[in-house]
Design a protein around this motif. Structure first.
Motif, PDB file in Angstrom:
ATOM      1  N   THR A 135       0.849  -1.182   0.000  1.00  0.00           N
ATOM      2  CA  THR A 135       0.000   0.000   0.000  1.00  0.00           C
ATOM      3  C   THR A 135       0.886   1.234   0.000  1.00  0.00           C
ATOM      4  O   THR A 135       1.800   1.340   0.811  1.00  0.00           O
ATOM      5  CB  THR A 135      -0.913   0.018   1.233  1.00  0.00           C
ATOM      6  N   LYS A 136       0.616   2.141  -0.920  1.00  0.00           N
ATOM      7  CA  LYS A 136       1.363   3.394  -1.018  1.00  0.00           C
ATOM      8  C   LYS A 136       0.372   4.538  -1.144  1.00  0.00           C
ATOM      9  O   LYS A 136      -0.820   4.330  -1.308  1.00  0.00           O
ATOM     10  CB  LYS A 136       2.299   3.372  -2.220  1.00  0.00           C
ATOM     11  N   VAL A 137       0.894   5.762  -1.084  1.00  0.00           N
ATOM     12  CA  VAL A 137       0.059   6.957  -1.188  1.00  0.00           C
ATOM     13  C   VAL A 137       0.425   7.697  -2.467  1.00  0.00           C
ATOM     14  O   VAL A 137       1.592   8.009  -2.709  1.00  0.00           O
ATOM     15  CB  VAL A 137       0.271   7.880   0.039  1.00  0.00           C
ATOM     16  N   ASN A 138      -0.596   7.983  -3.278  1.00  0.00           N
ATOM     17  CA  ASN A 138      -0.412   8.726  -4.515  1.00  0.00           C
ATOM     18  C   ASN A 138       0.122  10.116  -4.173  1.00  0.00           C
ATOM     19  O   ASN A 138      -0.441  10.822  -3.352  1.00  0.00           O
ATOM     20  CB  ASN A 138      -1.746   8.838  -5.255  1.00  0.00           C
ATOM     21  N   GLY A 154      -2.970  12.049  -2.797  1.00  0.00           N
ATOM     22  CA  GLY A 154      -2.944  11.686  -1.386  1.00  0.00           C
ATOM     23  C   GLY A 154      -3.752  10.439  -1.055  1.00  0.00           C
ATOM     24  O   GLY A 154      -3.856  10.049   0.102  1.00  0.00           O
ATOM     25  N   LYS A 155      -4.296   9.776  -2.075  1.00  0.00           N
ATOM     26  CA  LYS A 155      -5.091   8.569  -1.857  1.00  0.00           C
ATOM     27  C   LYS A 155      -4.192   7.341  -1.817  1.00  0.00           C
ATOM     28  O   LYS A 155      -3.204   7.261  -2.539  1.00  0.00           O
ATOM     29  CB  LYS A 155      -6.129   8.399  -2.965  1.00  0.00           C
ATOM     30  N   GLU A 156      -4.556   6.383  -0.975  1.00  0.00           N
ATOM     31  CA  GLU A 156      -3.822   5.126  -0.901  1.00  0.00           C
ATOM     32  C   GLU A 156      -4.191   4.230  -2.076  1.00  0.00           C
ATOM     33  O   GLU A 156      -5.324   4.275  -2.568  1.00  0.00           O
ATOM     34  CB  GLU A 156      -4.136   4.400   0.402  1.00  0.00           C
ATOM     35  N   PHE A 157      -3.223   3.423  -2.514  1.00  0.00           N
ATOM     36  CA  PHE A 157      -3.467   2.459  -3.593  1.00  0.00           C
ATOM     37  C   PHE A 157      -2.554   1.265  -3.392  1.00  0.00           C
ATOM     38  O   PHE A 157      -1.570   1.328  -2.666  1.00  0.00           O
ATOM     39  CB  PHE A 157      -3.253   3.112  -4.967  1.00  0.00           C
ATOM     40  N   GLN A 158      -2.893   0.159  -4.038  1.00  0.00           N
ATOM     41  CA  GLN A 158      -2.104  -1.076  -3.992  1.00  0.00           C
ATOM     42  C   GLN A 158      -1.258  -1.168  -5.259  1.00  0.00           C
ATOM     43  O   GLN A 158      -1.737  -0.875  -6.352  1.00  0.00           O
ATOM     44  CB  GLN A 158      -3.024  -2.300  -3.923  1.00  0.00           C
ATOM     45  N   ASP A 210       5.455   4.270 -10.664  1.00  0.00           N
ATOM     46  CA  ASP A 210       4.815   4.306  -9.351  1.00  0.00           C
ATOM     47  C   ASP A 210       4.317   5.716  -9.032  1.00  0.00           C
ATOM     48  O   ASP A 210       5.119   6.635  -8.847  1.00  0.00           O
ATOM     49  CB  ASP A 210       5.844   3.858  -8.303  1.00  0.00           C
ATOM     50  N   SER A 243       3.473   7.085  -6.473  1.00  0.00           N
ATOM     51  CA  SER A 243       3.917   7.630  -5.193  1.00  0.00           C
ATOM     52  C   SER A 243       5.321   8.224  -5.294  1.00  0.00           C
ATOM     53  O   SER A 243       5.838   8.757  -4.312  1.00  0.00           O
ATOM     54  CB  SER A 243       3.894   6.552  -4.112  1.00  0.00           C
TER      55      SER A 243
END
Length: 80
Positions: free
Chosen positions: A50-53, A57-61, A71, A73
């Protein structure tokens, strides 16, 4: 389907229909390469993280072996 991948980075090198072909390719590439079935590779070798764009600022896998330039992020993703 069988995947030949680099052990340290888990980056996929190539895919083969037959395990024997994959094993021979891995042997030619050297000790830092391994063979796994496609299912095993996706389930056990490459993990989802899980990272943050960086922009939204939204989380994504994303797969753990995704290069930084792919990536969202990472700054290099947005600077291209």
């Amino acid at each position: 389907m069988f995947v030949v991948y680099h052990v340290e980075s888990t980056m996929e090198n190539c895919r083969y229909q037959h395990r024997g072909h994959a094993v021979r390719k891995a042997a030619k590439l050297g000790a830092k390469y391994a063979v796994a079935s496609l299912e095993e590779y996706n389930k056990d070798v490459v993990k989802m993280v899980t990272k943050v764009n960086m922009m939204t600022g939204k989380e994504f896998q994303i797969a753990s072996n995704t290069p930084a330039y792919c990536d969202p992020s990472c700054e290099s993703y947005w600077s291209m």
